[in-house]
Each structure stands twice: as structure tokens, then as C-alpha cells.
Design a protein around this motif. Structure first.
Motif, PDB file in Angstrom:
ATOM      1  N   VAL A  36       0.861  -1.187   0.000  1.00 24.83           N
ATOM      2  CA  VAL A  36       0.000   0.000   0.000  1.00 24.83           C
ATOM      3  C   VAL A  36       0.893   1.232   0.000  1.00 24.83           C
ATOM      4  O   VAL A  36       2.042   1.177   0.458  1.00 24.83           O
ATOM      5  CB  VAL A  36      -0.935   0.037   1.234  1.00 24.83           C
ATOM      6  CG1 VAL A  36      -1.831  -1.180   1.281  1.00 24.83           C
ATOM      7  CG2 VAL A  36      -0.136   0.173   2.520  1.00 24.83           C
ATOM      8  N   VAL A  38       2.600   4.428   1.370  1.00 26.00           N
ATOM      9  CA  VAL A  38       2.939   4.709   2.765  1.00 26.00           C
ATOM     10  C   VAL A  38       1.944   5.675   3.391  1.00 26.00           C
ATOM     11  O   VAL A  38       1.524   5.495   4.532  1.00 26.00           O
ATOM     12  CB  VAL A  38       4.374   5.270   2.876  1.00 26.00           C
ATOM     13  CG1 VAL A  38       4.670   5.692   4.305  1.00 26.00           C
ATOM     14  CG2 VAL A  38       5.384   4.243   2.408  1.00 26.00           C
ATOM     15  N   GLU A  40      -1.058   5.917   3.055  1.00 27.04           N
ATOM     16  CA  GLU A  40      -2.346   5.287   3.342  1.00 27.04           C
ATOM     17  C   GLU A  40      -2.216   4.170   4.382  1.00 27.04           C
ATOM     18  O   GLU A  40      -3.131   3.372   4.565  1.00 27.04           O
ATOM     19  CB  GLU A  40      -2.957   4.715   2.058  1.00 27.04           C
ATOM     20  CG  GLU A  40      -3.327   5.760   1.019  1.00 27.04           C
ATOM     21  CD  GLU A  40      -3.883   5.140  -0.257  1.00 27.04           C
ATOM     22  OE1 GLU A  40      -4.000   3.890  -0.303  1.00 27.04           O
ATOM     23  OE2 GLU A  40      -4.203   5.888  -1.191  1.00 27.04           O
ATOM     24  N   SER A  41      -1.084   4.111   5.059  1.00 31.15           N
ATOM     25  CA  SER A  41      -0.800   2.961   5.915  1.00 31.15           C
ATOM     26  C   SER A  41      -1.071   3.193   7.398  1.00 31.15           C
ATOM     27  O   SER A  41      -0.763   2.328   8.221  1.00 31.15           O
ATOM     28  CB  SER A  41       0.669   2.544   5.742  1.00 31.15           C
ATOM     29  OG  SER A  41       1.540   3.564   6.200  1.00 31.15           O
ATOM     30  N   ARG A  44      -2.223   0.449   9.939  1.00 32.21           N
ATOM     31  CA  ARG A  44      -1.979  -0.867   9.367  1.00 32.21           C
ATOM     32  C   ARG A  44      -0.796  -1.503  10.094  1.00 32.21           C
ATOM     33  O   ARG A  44      -0.062  -0.852  10.836  1.00 32.21           O
ATOM     34  CB  ARG A  44      -1.696  -0.765   7.862  1.00 32.21           C
ATOM     35  CG  ARG A  44      -2.841  -0.156   7.046  1.00 32.21           C
ATOM     36  CD  ARG A  44      -4.095  -1.015   7.069  1.00 32.21           C
ATOM     37  NE  ARG A  44      -3.921  -2.290   6.395  1.00 32.21           N
ATOM     38  CZ  ARG A  44      -4.118  -2.492   5.079  1.00 32.21           C
ATOM     39  NH1 ARG A  44      -4.471  -1.471   4.304  1.00 32.21           N
ATOM     40  NH2 ARG A  44      -3.973  -3.692   4.555  1.00 32.21           N
ATOM     41  N   THR A  46       2.760  -3.761   9.862  1.00 29.50           N
ATOM     42  CA  THR A  46       3.828  -4.141   8.939  1.00 29.50           C
ATOM     43  C   THR A  46       3.889  -5.660   8.780  1.00 29.50           C
ATOM     44  O   THR A  46       3.833  -6.413   9.757  1.00 29.50           O
ATOM     45  CB  THR A  46       5.187  -3.631   9.442  1.00 29.50           C
ATOM     46  OG1 THR A  46       5.399  -4.095  10.781  1.00 29.50           O
ATOM     47  CG2 THR A  46       5.242  -2.122   9.422  1.00 29.50           C
ATOM     48  N   ILE A 168       4.964   6.826   9.850  1.00 32.48           N
ATOM     49  CA  ILE A 168       4.812   7.119   8.419  1.00 32.48           C
ATOM     50  C   ILE A 168       5.883   8.101   7.974  1.00 32.48           C
ATOM     51  O   ILE A 168       6.509   7.940   6.913  1.00 32.48           O
ATOM     52  CB  ILE A 168       3.392   7.665   8.143  1.00 32.48           C
ATOM     53  CG1 ILE A 168       2.370   6.533   8.325  1.00 32.48           C
ATOM     54  CG2 ILE A 168       3.295   8.263   6.742  1.00 32.48           C
ATOM     55  CD1 ILE A 168       0.938   6.976   8.233  1.00 32.48           C
ATOM     56  N   THR A 178       6.068   2.872  -0.864  1.00 31.71           N
ATOM     57  CA  THR A 178       5.072   1.833  -0.607  1.00 31.71           C
ATOM     58  C   THR A 178       5.569   0.971   0.546  1.00 31.71           C
ATOM     59  O   THR A 178       6.749   0.985   0.899  1.00 31.71           O
ATOM     60  CB  THR A 178       4.826   0.945  -1.843  1.00 31.71           C
ATOM     61  OG1 THR A 178       6.047   0.300  -2.207  1.00 31.71           O
ATOM     62  CG2 THR A 178       4.295   1.768  -3.006  1.00 31.71           C
ATOM     63  N   LEU A 179       4.652   0.213   1.112  1.00 32.76           N
ATOM     64  CA  LEU A 179       4.961  -0.549   2.310  1.00 32.76           C
ATOM     65  C   LEU A 179       4.178  -1.852   2.281  1.00 32.76           C
ATOM     66  O   LEU A 179       3.016  -1.878   1.842  1.00 32.76           O
ATOM     67  CB  LEU A 179       4.559   0.285   3.541  1.00 32.76           C
ATOM     68  CG  LEU A 179       5.162  -0.049   4.891  1.00 32.76           C
ATOM     69  CD1 LEU A 179       6.688  -0.001   4.838  1.00 32.76           C
ATOM     70  CD2 LEU A 179       4.650   0.946   5.932  1.00 32.76           C
ATOM     71  N   SER A 180       4.787  -2.913   2.754  1.00 33.52           N
ATOM     72  CA  SER A 180       4.084  -4.193   2.861  1.00 33.52           C
ATOM     73  C   SER A 180       3.441  -4.274   4.244  1.00 33.52           C
ATOM     74  O   SER A 180       4.131  -4.273   5.264  1.00 33.52           O
ATOM     75  CB  SER A 180       5.053  -5.364   2.669  1.00 33.52           C
ATOM     76  OG  SER A 180       4.382  -6.597   2.826  1.00 33.52           O
ATOM     77  N   VAL A 181       2.098  -4.329   4.247  1.00 36.17           N
ATOM     78  CA  VAL A 181       1.350  -4.396   5.507  1.00 36.17           C
ATOM     79  C   VAL A 181       0.441  -5.618   5.488  1.00 36.17           C
ATOM     80  O   VAL A 181       0.109  -6.160   4.428  1.00 36.17           O
ATOM     81  CB  VAL A 181       0.500  -3.127   5.723  1.00 36.17           C
ATOM     82  CG1 VAL A 181       1.390  -1.900   5.893  1.00 36.17           C
ATOM     83  CG2 VAL A 181      -0.482  -2.916   4.577  1.00 36.17           C
TER      84      VAL A 181
END
Length: 650
Positions: A36, A38, A40-41, A44, A46, A168, A178-181
């Protein structure tokens, strides 16, 4: 499964252990990750550790507005021997955050510099601009060096971390976009029952507005999941089975609301058994006993009772841990405070009871006052500040017992709560609203136990104030004689709130042709009473005694309500034909009213709290707020000629 008998009566602790073991061994958790943006995280979790891609800052930057210099060029500067540095060659102006020019390694703040024109050191130097300094710089003075905040490859956030606003910023600063959540847990909610209708539908007798799933959906969102609510499913076992199977394909957990008991139209247990496995049915808790724990196609399925309080409590107990586990998070525990019970609580042995209480600080003590205990009374949760667990093998707690309270509200709110115990009046509700509107940090908590109960609470130091309207027959005076008798050693200030009309509330049009207390002896009349110790009950008994009427002759005399609105509601809904209440309650529900008496309703306040800021705010509203006074008068049946006046001091 026989009608009225649950498959199990499992102790709560054992049920929780069984459920945890099953979900740990048979459920894939935590969930997989998804990418997603970052920004918008927020909130959330990780799915992988986050390492910095770049350093922050990734260049040497100025930490101040001033002049970049080579620190070696500043040696020897002092108040007696100021040193000039040529702009452009030995010094360069920089703003905060600017990169340092190549070769420069210190910044001198602009406040410590004099800017001059003229010849520099050495013969024949041309006119140019200089800065003059009076002390030397140190290496990397006022410089944010590369990686001061974050160094490339440094761990920014660990796996299974719930992202906060500051996180964030750190992730973006480390070079991520982007980030993996963790994927949000998908929780299917299936409301069941042929009697339930959607909000806004035209209502007919027997309909129940479906709101449980909205409450549970909000909890799912609050806990980090996504609620997948279906339309209500009627009491048809095949349709319920089909809904469970469909939901098990789409969701990580399935919740079936209602139908979990053992009545003729309670199909949930059979539907779960017909599509998967019932692990247990029935737990020794109150409310919430008929909860069902099951497993369908590799997914947890919970049958939640239909009563709203039961639904809320069992959902917290069994669904919340699963939702957090799917996200890789520990289950947060509610803060627990110790408080003293304001009155005795009796409980049936064999069931662990979840008792809802209001809490407030009175003097040095935190006081917990039980509210309604019904499984269907949603407002008991709205009004509650916390929950007290009564152990399964206990018969309850005595008044004054210190108990642990699992908090539903922040403790700061409890500290700013005015505790009012005593008689009910609709004006108190208006007062509570105006107080919160004008002073958001304060709240008024009122427990309706009758005038006598309120004065006893003041005597025991369990309330700041009490609502009271007790008439002394000998003197014809309200409240004073009772304060003298019950509180001889306490300093009390009695302040008038309202004068009000009490009377017999009857349905619109008075179909039973009730004219007064004499009619209560009729066998076609059902009466609804107020609880013992209330001023209204005293007025009822006084009126009956004067007329020579034996209470045993009155149908419904033993049936009690705790508020005027409760009496009026009982009349409106046909539970009773009449009851004694204030005119405002009759007008609120469009009922007719037969006047009986005008009475004075006062607030008895413990004098030691008069200087308390929250009590001062309350009295200011009573004495000065025009909106409050207007709202009281709009209810009807009130006289506020003495509002805020001190009627008696002891």
C-alpha cells in the motif's frame, strides 16, 4: 440438542483456552502482506521489517540560518581579535536545511555574525564583503550530518508493528513510497431472524430494528479488520447454512448473530454443525451464555447471542483475539482500576457475571455504581464506565467492597465526573448535556436509586450530590427533615432545581377512565410502581394511606420502575394502565396526565465539594444558563422560580 438445554456449560477460562488452542493450530495467522502507499498505511500492521533505503538526511545540511565555513578558517577569532572571512570564498550564506557547499564543515548562526565591507587581510586586497566573527567554530557545528536521523540499511520498523503518524514520516524519510502491511482481516457478519428489519424500514408490531451487526462492524473496524455484513437472513436453517458457507469462502472469520439459544427458531448451532463442526455451545457467563464456537471449512465461526449486551461481551471475548492474531498483534488488555461498590450486588453462583458500572471519584475514593443488568439493555453499555467481573462461584459483593473495574472510558474522564445518586428527573438529563456542551472535560453521571438511596450515598461518601424530593408529613417541608435525620454530622447545602407536577400517567384518551388513586383498587386496572425509597413511592404510599387503600389490593403494586420515563414507557407499551410520574414524562411520550401533587425537587450537595471546579461549573449552569432554563421549561410541568436558590444549609 433438547429444547432449553445447551450442549455445554463450559467455564469461561476453559472455553477461552479451547478457542485459543484451536485458532492457533488450525488457522493461518498472521495474514499475508499487501503493498500500500505509505501515506495510506496509518494503523496498518507491517508484514515485513522496514529497512531504510537511504540515509536521512542524505547530505550534510545546515541546522541553522547562518554562514557555512571551514572550521579551520575560524581559528584565533575572539572578542579582542575578531576574524574576517570573505563571502563566497571562506563563508557562504545558508538557510536551515540547505546543503553545505563542498568543503565546508561548520555553520555559524546568523546572530553571531557581523557583516562588513572593506579590505580583507593582506596588502592590496580589493574591496569585498566579509563576515566578522568573535569566536572559533567547532567541527560540524550546527550541521545535520548524513544519517543523523536514519542511516541507510538501518531498521526503521519491525514486523508486526502498527503504524502511527510518526512512523509514516520515518518510513518516507527512509526512502519508501510503498509498504508491505498485513491484509486486513475480513470478518463476515450474518444477522439472522425473521423478526429483524433494516433501519428506516416501516415498522409493525413484532419487528426489531437490526443494529447488532452495526455495533459489531464498528468493533471490527476499530480493531483493524474489515466487516463484510450480509443482509438479514430469516429463520430458515437451509438459508442460514448457505449464508455460512458463502461467508466462509469470502472471509477469514464468520459471525452469526442471534439464534444461538435453544428455542424452536434458534437454528445457528444446527446450521454450524451441518456445515462444519460445533466445538462448544454454552458458557457459564452472564450475559452471553448461549455463545457457539465452531469451525467451517478451515474458518472460525462464532454464534453470537441476539441480546445486544450479550453480543457485545461475547464478541469481545472470542472474536477480538482472533482479529488481533490475524494481524500479528497482541490483544490489548483494558486498563483496570480499583473502586468501591456503592451498593450490594447479588449474583447467582455458577455463572461469571459481567456487571456494568458507572465510576466517579468522590473525595479520595473511586466509587462504582451498578447500572441495569439486563442482557437486552444496550443503554447499560452506553452509560457504563467499566465492567466488574463477578466470579462464577461468588454470590456477589457487599456494599463498600473494593473491586477491579475493566475500564471502557479513559481514567481522565472518570476523574472529571460529577457523581449524582438519588431521585430521577428529566432536568438532570438536560443538565448533563449542557454541562458537557459548555465544559467538555466534565460530565454528570446520575444513578437512579431514589431520594432515600441518594441521601444514604451522601452519608457514606459515595456521591457529590443527590436528587431528592421527600415530603415530611409533619412539617410539610421537602427534604430538610430527612437530611437532619439521616445526615446529622454532614455539612450539606440544599439547592432547588425545580418544582414539578406529579400525577397519574394514563394512555391517550384515558380509555380506562381513571380519575385518581381510588381507581387503583379496580380489578381491570394494572398499576406500575416506583422503587422503594424513592420520593415518588413515598408520595404513592402516603396517598394510599390517606384514602385507606391497602397496597395488597392493587394489581401491579409490586412491579417497580426506577425512573419516571420508565413508568411512562410501561403505560405507553401496555405493561400497565397507569403509574405515578412527572408531567414531563407524560408529555415526552404523548400520554395523558391526572395531576396529584406539586412537589419540590432539590439537589443535596456535600458542602466540601462546593469549591470543586466541576461542581462550580454545574451550579453556574443552574443559576445562569438561559438555554438550560429554556430547555427545562419546554418539557412542561415545571416551575423554576427558585432554581439555584439555597433552600437549607446544615
Amino acid at each position: 440438542m433438547k429444547k432449553g438445554i445447551y450442549i455445554e456449560n463450559t467455564p469461561l477460562e476453559k472455553a477461552l483456552e479451547l478457542w485459543e488452542a484451536k485458532t492457533m493450530s488450525s488457522m493461518r495467522a498472521p495474514l499475508e502482506g499487501e503493498a500500500v502507499p505509505v501515506f495510506e498505511s496509518l494503523d496498518r500492521v507491517t508484514a515485513d521489517a522496514v529497512f531504510a533505503l537511504i540515509s536521512s538526511p542524505f547530505y550534510h545540511s545546515s541546522a541553522m540560518d547562518g554562514y557555512a565555513v571551514r572550521f579551520a578558517d575560524t581559528f584565533g577569532a575572539s572578542e579582542l581579535t575578531p576574524k574576517k572571512l570573505a563571502l563566497g570564498e571562506q563563508a557562504a550564506y545558508v538557510d536551515t536545511g540547505d546543503p553545505l557547499p563542498e568543503g565546508f564543515n561548520a555553520v555559524i548562526m546568523i546572530e553571531e555574525v557581523n557583516r562588513t565591507n572593506g579590505h580583507g587581510p593582506g596588502e592590496g586586497a580589493a574591496d569585498r564583503e566579509y563576515i566578522e566573527i568573535t569566536r572559533p567554530a567547532t567541527p560540524w557545528q550546527h550541521v545535520r550530518v548524513i544519517g543523523e536521523d536514519i542511516v541507510s540499511t538501518e531498521l526503521v520498523l519491525p514486523e508486526n508493528h502498527r503504524l502511527r503518524p510518526v512512523d509514516i514520516g520515518a518510513v518516507i524519510s527512509g526512502g519508501h513510497t510503498t509498504l508491505s502491511v498485513r491484509r486486513r482481516p475480513l470478518i463476515a457478519l450474518i444477522p439472522t431472524g425473521s423478526e429483524i428489519v433494516e433501519p428506516g424500514a416501516e415498522l409493525k408490531k413484532g419487528d426489531i430494528i437490526e443494529y447488532n451487526s452495526r455495533v459489531l462492524s464498528s468493533l471490527v473496524t476499530q480493531w483493524g479488520g474489515v466487516a463484510l455484513r450480509t443482509a438479514p437472513v430469516p429463520d430458515d436453517i437451509e438459508k442460514i447454512k448457505a449464508a455460512i458457507l458463502d461467508a466462509s469462502e469470502r472471509a477469514d472469520m464468520v459471525i452469526v448473530n442471534a439464534g444461538s439459544s435453544a428455542g424452536s427458531e434458534d437454528y445457528t448451532a444446527r446450521a454450524i454443525a451441518g456445515t462444519g463442526e460445533v466445538l462448544l455451545h454454552g458458557i457459564n457467563i452472564k450475559p452471553g451464555k448461549p455463545v457457539i464456537l465452531g469451525w467451517v471449512r478451515g474458518k472460525p465461526v462464532i454464534g453470537i447471542p441476539g441480546y445486544p449486551v450479550s453480543a457485545y461481551i461475547t464478541f469481545n471475548l472470542f472474536a477480538k483475539p482472533v482479529i488481533y492474531r490475524l494481524q500479528g498483534l497482541p490483544v490489548p488488555r483494558p486498563p483496570v482500576i480499583n473502586a468501591r461498590l456503592s451498593r450490594q450486588v447479588a449474583s447467582s453462583p455458577g455463572q461469571e457475571e459481567f456487571l456494568r458500572v458507572k465510576v466517579g471519584r468522590v473525595g479520595k475514593d473511586l466509587i462504582a455504581t451498578p447500572v441495569s443488568r439486563g442482557a437486552g439493555v444496550l443503554m447499560s453499555l452506553v452509560r457504563a464506565d467499566g465492567i466488574v467481573r463477578v466470579p462464577a462461584m461468588s454470590e456477589g459483593f457487599g456494599a463498600g467492597t473494593e473491586v477491579g473495574v475493566e475500564m471502557l472510558r479513559p481514567e481522565e474522564e472518570i476523574e472529571n465526573t460529577i457523581v449524582c445518586i438519588g431521585s430521577h428527573d428529566n432536568a438532570l438529563d438536560l443538565l448533563a448535556n449542557v454541562l458537557r456542551k459548555k465544559y467538555p472535560r466534565y460530565s454528570l453521571s446520575s444513578a437512579h436509586v431514589g431520594s432515600m438511596g441518594g441521601l444514604v450515598a451522601l452519608k457514606k461518601g459515595e456521591a457529590h450530590l443527590a436528587g431528592t424530593h421527600m415530603l415530611d408529613e409533619k412539617t410539610g417541608e421537602y427534604n430538610v427533615a430527612y437530611i437532619k435525620r439521616l445526615l446529622p454530622d454532614r455539612k450539606i447545602v440544599l439547592i432547588n432545581l425545580v418544582y414539578r407536577q406529579q400525577g397519574l400517567v394514563v394512555p391517550k384518551g384515558n380509555p380506562r377512565n381513571i380519575r385518581g388513586f381510588e381507581d387503583l383498587k379496580r380489578q381491570d386496572i394494572v398499576f406500575i410502581n416506583r422503587q422503594g425509597g424513592s420520593g415518588t413511592r413515598l408520595l404513592t404510599d402516603k396517598s394510599l394511606m390517606e384514602l385507606g387503600i391497602d397496597p395488597g389490593e392493587i394489581r401491579g403494586y409490586q412491579h417497580e420502575e426506577y425512573t419516571h420515563m420508565g413508568v411512562a414507557s410501561a403505560v405507553l407499551t401496555g405493561i400497565a394502565d397507569t403509574g405515578l410520574a412527572i408531567l414531563a414524562s407524560a408529555r415526552a411520550l404523548d400520554l395523558d396526565f391526572i395531576p396529584v401533587a406539586n412537589e419540590r425537587y432539590d439537589l443535596a450537595i456535600a458542602a466540601e465539594y462546593l469549591q470543586d471546579e466541576k461542581i462550580s461549573a454545574l451550579l453556574e449552569i443552574i443559576r445562569e444558563d438561559r438555554d438550560f432554563r429554556g430547555a427545562v421549561m419546554s418539557l412542561g410541568g415545571y416551575d423554576i422560580s427558585d432554581i439555584g436558590k439555597v433552600m437549607y444549609e446544615q
